[in-house]
Design an enzyme around this catalytic site. Structure first.
Site, PDB file in Angstrom:
ATOM      1  N   GLU A 109      -1.237  -8.499   5.153  1.00 35.89           N
ATOM      2  CA  GLU A 109      -1.170  -8.645   6.618  1.00 35.89           C
ATOM      3  C   GLU A 109      -2.559  -8.519   7.246  1.00 35.89           C
ATOM      4  O   GLU A 109      -2.759  -8.925   8.382  1.00 35.89           O
ATOM      5  CB  GLU A 109      -0.187  -7.629   7.229  1.00 35.89           C
ATOM      6  CG  GLU A 109      -0.669  -6.205   7.348  1.00 35.89           C
ATOM      7  CD  GLU A 109      -0.587  -5.444   6.034  1.00 35.89           C
ATOM      8  OE1 GLU A 109      -0.231  -6.039   5.013  1.00 35.89           O
ATOM      9  OE2 GLU A 109      -0.909  -4.238   6.049  1.00 35.89           O
ATOM     10  N   CYS A 155       0.835  -1.207   0.000  1.00 35.01           N
ATOM     11  CA  CYS A 155       0.000   0.000   0.000  1.00 35.01           C
ATOM     12  C   CYS A 155       0.865   1.251   0.000  1.00 35.01           C
ATOM     13  O   CYS A 155       1.486   1.572  -0.998  1.00 35.01           O
ATOM     14  CB  CYS A 155      -0.960  -0.055   1.190  1.00 35.01           C
ATOM     15  SG  CYS A 155      -2.274   1.151   1.067  1.00 35.01           S
ATOM     16  N   HIS A 205      -3.585  -5.416   1.149  1.00 35.97           N
ATOM     17  CA  HIS A 205      -2.895  -5.642   2.419  1.00 35.97           C
ATOM     18  C   HIS A 205      -2.881  -7.123   2.784  1.00 35.97           C
ATOM     19  O   HIS A 205      -3.842  -7.606   3.377  1.00 35.97           O
ATOM     20  CB  HIS A 205      -3.625  -4.895   3.546  1.00 35.97           C
ATOM     21  CG  HIS A 205      -3.391  -3.436   3.550  1.00 35.97           C
ATOM     22  ND1 HIS A 205      -2.366  -2.850   4.247  1.00 35.97           N
ATOM     23  CD2 HIS A 205      -4.056  -2.426   2.950  1.00 35.97           C
ATOM     24  CE1 HIS A 205      -2.401  -1.537   4.072  1.00 35.97           C
ATOM     25  NE2 HIS A 205      -3.423  -1.254   3.289  1.00 35.97           N
TER      26      HIS A 205
END
Lengths: 268, 81
Positions: free
Chosen positions: A233, A98, A231
């Site tokens: 994560e 990002c 993302h």
């Protein structure tokens, strides 16, 4: 190299977020992640050379003033860019998620067309075509690409990942668009592309920002610098997946992180 | 001391979603003659030095931070204060 010897620098600056999710992801996988502030590197308190991987997380670094990622990139340019170049030349991994992707583009390490480090950005992550902050889950398709650490995801596999950005429209300048895009396709640099649930390359809203060629994630020619807008994560644990209550136990983010760790174990 | 004004705007052909959204809102407010809106950023920087050296410095600022040449163009104006 053993897993518990792998040191991963999670870079921070004012306005970084998602570093805790990233830290936990690497911790769960048995490595040694560390928060590293850019100032600690520029003051020589910590050295890039001590790490096997740099992870630049998402967020709104420097308040996203000027352009998203521009302040973070200029702080690195002025201090540690030579060290970072050496880090990349050594074949170590640099991942930008990002805002981190925006930083790598601004720094000129991505897309790295005909060079490993361009002085000026070769591409841009411009404001989303919808002129909105797009914060939702989207689908991406894993493309055939040169990232060794993504090999554990089959080519053509469709995965769901969350996005949260206002500036993610990957574009080239009009005069270079055709040439650069062809170069990236020929060199297998396009890793992830936005698709609809059936795997078709569709326009907005499936392509959430209006990126050229539905590009969601790219790597450099050597495949050791990787940037992506979604993302991973935030899709690491099954509990983060919106389908959790419907028994959809997908953990696409974990596959991406695990691939990186396994790659380092094998390579170093 | 001089004041440098740097105006950063999108190059021709680069979509400007903010401009499009503003145009739409203006049209909805019955400004029907509005055909196109573009949004630029203006940086006003007070800086020591003479006009010519300052202009060069401003260009460097654009190269290093304020402009992404892929999508932006810029204009520099120098004013004595």
């Amino acid at each position: 190299m053993k897993k518990d010897e792998i040191r991963i620098a999670i870079l921070r600056i004012e306005g970084t977020n998602c570093e805790e999710e990233s830290y936990n992801a690497f911790k769960i996988l048995g490595t040694k992640p560390e928060y590293v502030h850019v100032n600690e590197l520029s003051r020589g308190l910590k050295k890039l050379n001590d790490y096997q991987m740099i992870f630049i997380p998402g967020g709104f670094s420097g308040g996203d003033y000027v352009r998203a990622g521009a302040i973070f990139a200029s702080r690195m340019k002025g201090t540690i860019s030579m060290d970072l170049k050496k880090f990349i030349d050594d074949g170590k991994l640099v991942i930008g998620v990002c805002n981190g992707f925006q930083v790598l583009i601004e720094l000129g390490f991505l897309p790295g067309i005909n060079t490993d480090w361009s002085e000026k950005p070769q591409a841009a992550l411009a404001p989303n075509i919808s002129n909105r902050f797009e914060c939702r889950w989207i689908y991406v398709k894993k493309e055939k690409n040169s990232c060794e650490f993504l090999k554990n995801i089959d080519d053509g596999k469709i995965i769901a990942l969350p996005i949260a950005h206002a500036e993610g429209r990957f574009i080239f300048s009009k005069e270079n668009e055709k040439k650069y895009l062809e170069h990236m396709i020929d060199n297998n640099q396009i890793a992830l592309r936005y698709v609809d649930p059936n795997g078709n390359y569709e326009e907005y809203p499936w392509n959430p920002n209006g990126s050229l060629y539905n590009i969601a994630g790219i790597c450099n020619e050597n495949g050791n610098v990787f940037g992506l807008m979604p993302h991973p994560e935030r899709a690491f644990s099954r509990y983060q997946h919106p389908g959790f209550y419907r028994n959809l136990y997908e953990e696409p983010g974990k596959k991406i992180f695990k691939g990186m760790v396994d790659y380092i174990v094998k390579k170093f | 001391m001089v004041k440098v004004k740097i105006i950063v705007s999108y190059k021709e052909g680069v979509e400007d979603p903010e401009g499009l959204a503003i145009k739409k809102s203006l049209n909805l407010l019955n400004f029907n003659n509005v055909k196109n809106v573009t949004v630029s950023k203006l940086y006003e920087i007070n800086i020591e030095g003479d006009s010519s050296s300052v202009k060069k410095e401003a260009e460097e600022m654009c190269d290093k931070l304020l402009v992404n040449p892929v999508i932006h163009k810029y204009k520099i104006e120098v004013e004595k204060i």
